[in-house]
Scaffold this motif. Structure first.
Motif, mmCIF file in Angstrom:
data_model
loop_
_atom_site.group_PDB
_atom_site.id
_atom_site.type_symbol
_atom_site.label_atom_id
_atom_site.label_comp_id
_atom_site.label_asym_id
_atom_site.label_seq_id
_atom_site.Cartn_x
_atom_site.Cartn_y
_atom_site.Cartn_z
ATOM 1 N N MET A 1 -4.971 -12.195 15.546
ATOM 2 C CA MET A 1 -6.335 -12.048 15.067
ATOM 3 C C MET A 1 -6.410 -12.470 13.602
ATOM 4 O O MET A 1 -5.648 -11.989 12.770
ATOM 5 N N ASN A 2 -7.299 -13.384 13.286
ATOM 6 C CA ASN A 2 -7.491 -13.825 11.909
ATOM 7 C C ASN A 2 -8.350 -12.796 11.172
ATOM 8 O O ASN A 2 -9.474 -12.526 11.570
ATOM 9 N N MET A 3 -7.789 -12.232 10.107
ATOM 10 C CA MET A 3 -8.511 -11.233 9.319
ATOM 11 C C MET A 3 -8.909 -11.761 7.943
ATOM 12 O O MET A 3 -9.374 -11.006 7.101
ATOM 13 N N ASP A 4 -8.682 -13.058 7.694
ATOM 14 C CA ASP A 4 -8.974 -13.641 6.387
ATOM 15 C C ASP A 4 -10.479 -13.679 6.120
ATOM 16 O O ASP A 4 -11.263 -13.999 7.004
ATOM 17 N N TRP A 5 -10.835 -13.357 4.877
ATOM 18 C CA TRP A 5 -12.219 -13.445 4.453
ATOM 19 C C TRP A 5 -12.520 -14.866 3.995
ATOM 20 O O TRP A 5 -11.641 -15.583 3.512
ATOM 21 N N LYS A 6 -13.801 -15.250 4.087
ATOM 22 C CA LYS A 6 -14.262 -16.528 3.574
ATOM 23 C C LYS A 6 -14.978 -16.275 2.255
ATOM 24 O O LYS A 6 -15.858 -15.416 2.177
ATOM 25 N N LEU A 7 -14.582 -17.007 1.228
ATOM 26 C CA LEU A 7 -15.223 -16.891 -0.079
ATOM 27 C C LEU A 7 -16.529 -17.675 -0.055
ATOM 28 O O LEU A 7 -16.529 -18.894 0.156
ATOM 29 N N LEU A 8 -17.643 -16.989 -0.248
ATOM 30 C CA LEU A 8 -18.957 -17.627 -0.239
ATOM 31 C C LEU A 8 -19.391 -18.070 -1.628
ATOM 32 O O LEU A 8 -20.008 -19.125 -1.792
ATOM 33 N N SER A 9 -19.090 -17.236 -2.629
ATOM 34 C CA SER A 9 -19.418 -17.596 -4.008
ATOM 35 C C SER A 9 -18.559 -16.775 -4.950
ATOM 36 O O SER A 9 -18.009 -15.743 -4.577
ATOM 37 N N SER A 10 -18.466 -17.264 -6.173
ATOM 38 C CA SER A 10 -17.658 -16.595 -7.186
ATOM 39 C C SER A 10 -18.311 -16.814 -8.538
ATOM 40 O O SER A 10 -18.756 -17.926 -8.841
ATOM 41 N N GLU A 11 -18.374 -15.751 -9.330
ATOM 42 C CA GLU A 11 -18.992 -15.824 -10.659
ATOM 43 C C GLU A 11 -18.053 -15.175 -11.665
ATOM 44 O O GLU A 11 -17.596 -14.046 -11.465
ATOM 45 N N TYR A 12 -17.760 -15.907 -12.750
ATOM 46 C CA TYR A 12 -16.915 -15.329 -13.802
ATOM 47 C C TYR A 12 -17.748 -14.419 -14.690
ATOM 48 O O TYR A 12 -18.811 -14.801 -15.170
ATOM 49 N N LEU A 13 -17.250 -13.198 -14.881
ATOM 50 C CA LEU A 13 -17.926 -12.213 -15.718
ATOM 51 C C LEU A 13 -17.359 -12.177 -17.129
ATOM 52 O O LEU A 13 -18.059 -11.851 -18.082
ATOM 53 N N PHE A 14 -16.054 -12.486 -17.237
ATOM 54 C CA PHE A 14 -15.368 -12.418 -18.531
ATOM 55 C C PHE A 14 -14.143 -13.316 -18.470
ATOM 56 O O PHE A 14 -13.412 -13.303 -17.481
ATOM 57 N N LYS A 15 -13.922 -14.104 -19.530
ATOM 58 C CA LYS A 15 -12.739 -14.975 -19.605
ATOM 59 C C LYS A 15 -12.121 -14.846 -20.982
ATOM 60 O O LYS A 15 -12.803 -15.007 -21.992
ATOM 61 N N ASP A 16 -10.816 -14.554 -20.988
ATOM 62 C CA ASP A 16 -10.056 -14.454 -22.230
ATOM 63 C C ASP A 16 -8.629 -14.883 -21.926
ATOM 64 O O ASP A 16 -8.252 -15.023 -20.751
ATOM 65 N N ASN A 17 -7.815 -15.045 -22.965
ATOM 66 C CA ASN A 17 -6.417 -15.439 -22.754
ATOM 67 C C ASN A 17 -5.663 -14.462 -21.858
ATOM 68 O O ASN A 17 -4.809 -14.868 -21.074
ATOM 69 N N TRP A 18 -5.923 -13.189 -21.985
ATOM 70 C CA TRP A 18 -5.130 -12.174 -21.284
ATOM 71 C C TRP A 18 -5.833 -11.559 -20.094
ATOM 72 O O TRP A 18 -5.239 -10.808 -19.342
ATOM 73 N N LEU A 19 -7.119 -11.837 -19.926
ATOM 74 C CA LEU A 19 -7.858 -11.219 -18.820
ATOM 75 C C LEU A 19 -9.049 -12.086 -18.439
ATOM 76 O O LEU A 19 -9.819 -12.508 -19.295
ATOM 77 N N THR A 20 -9.162 -12.308 -17.149
ATOM 78 C CA THR A 20 -10.336 -12.970 -16.601
ATOM 79 C C THR A 20 -10.824 -12.126 -15.434
ATOM 80 O O THR A 20 -10.030 -11.740 -14.565
ATOM 81 N N ALA A 21 -12.110 -11.811 -15.432
ATOM 82 C CA ALA A 21 -12.697 -11.005 -14.358
ATOM 83 C C ALA A 21 -13.776 -11.824 -13.660
ATOM 84 O O ALA A 21 -14.589 -12.477 -14.317
ATOM 85 N N ARG A 22 -13.738 -11.770 -12.330
ATOM 86 C CA ARG A 22 -14.754 -12.480 -11.569
ATOM 87 C C ARG A 22 -15.341 -11.582 -10.489
ATOM 88 O O ARG A 22 -14.727 -10.607 -10.065
ATOM 89 N N LYS A 23 -16.554 -11.962 -10.047
ATOM 90 C CA LYS A 23 -17.257 -11.241 -8.990
ATOM 91 C C LYS A 23 -17.412 -12.205 -7.824
ATOM 92 O O LYS A 23 -18.025 -13.272 -7.955
ATOM 93 N N ASP A 24 -16.835 -11.824 -6.670
ATOM 94 C CA ASP A 24 -16.878 -12.672 -5.483
ATOM 95 C C ASP A 24 -17.866 -12.126 -4.454
ATOM 96 O O ASP A 24 -18.129 -10.921 -4.392
ATOM 97 N N LYS A 25 -18.371 -13.041 -3.643
ATOM 98 C CA LYS A 25 -19.156 -12.696 -2.451
ATOM 99 C C LYS A 25 -18.373 -13.269 -1.273
ATOM 100 O O LYS A 25 -18.073 -14.470 -1.247
#
Length: 185
Positions: A1-25
């Motif tokens: 059974m394939n349980m993999d999710w499909k990435l519909l969209s992604s938005e970067y909330l914060f980008k820095d040398n040591w940390l990058t945070a994104r919000k996925d749908k």
């Protein structure tokens, strides 16, 4: 059974040398929309158990702001974008943090620090035959004390839950298994 999710969209909330945070749908195979799903992006990391020519283990002690404590750890760090391989990054980190070079290197595999919310891996190594060749070359934010101890003392520290960094404890266990100093029951 394939349980993999499909990435519909992604938005970067914060980008820095040591940390990058994104919000996925994301879309699950059963048709559920998961939104928002937060992911932290990091460079891959390296760490390693370092053993000198005389059999003593090289540890480091440094302050860790995340938990607000000074900890005993194994050498390691973040892979730079210019590092051509995890082994190169580990050799660089080991030399910078301890001043030692090593005759033999064994890859102990790779683990994912937090598969639920982080995208990176930690590459683990065992380095043996260490010889001090220079003084430490620390980054501006690093204050590291080198601590040398018998391998048996390190083994006991892990068994007594005195090494609290989970990525480091995992590497130490793999190194002890490789060296035949820890048996699976």
């Amino acid at each position: 059974m394939n349980m993999d999710w499909k990435l519909l969209s992604s938005e970067y909330l914060f980008k820095d040398n040591w940390l990058t945070a994104r919000k996925d749908k994301c879309l699950t195979p059963t048709g559920k929309i998961i939104e928002p799903y937060y992911v932290l992006e990091y460079n891959n990391w390296v760490n390693g158990v370092a053993i000198r020519e005389d059999g003593q283990v090289i540890m480091i002690r440094q302050y860790r702001q995340g938990i607000g404590k000074t900890l005993l750890e194994i050498p390691g760090g973040t892979m730079d974008d210019t590092d051509p391989s995890p082994l190169f990054a580990m050799q660089r980190e080991m030399l910078e943090e301890t001043g030692y070079e090593f005759k033999e290197w064994v890859s102990l595999g790779s683990i994912a620090p937090n598969t639920a919310s982080s995208n990176n891996f930690t590459h683990m190594f065992l380095a043996t035959g260490g010889v001090k060749v220079k003084e430490q070359q620390l980054d501006h934010s690093e204050e590291i004390e080198v601590v040398v101890m018998p391998l048996e003392e390190l083994q006991q520290l892990v068994l007594d839950n005195k090494i609290v960094h989970s990525l480091h404890t995992t590497c130490i266990f793999y190194a002890l298994l490789h060296l035949g100093k820890m048996a699976m029951k």
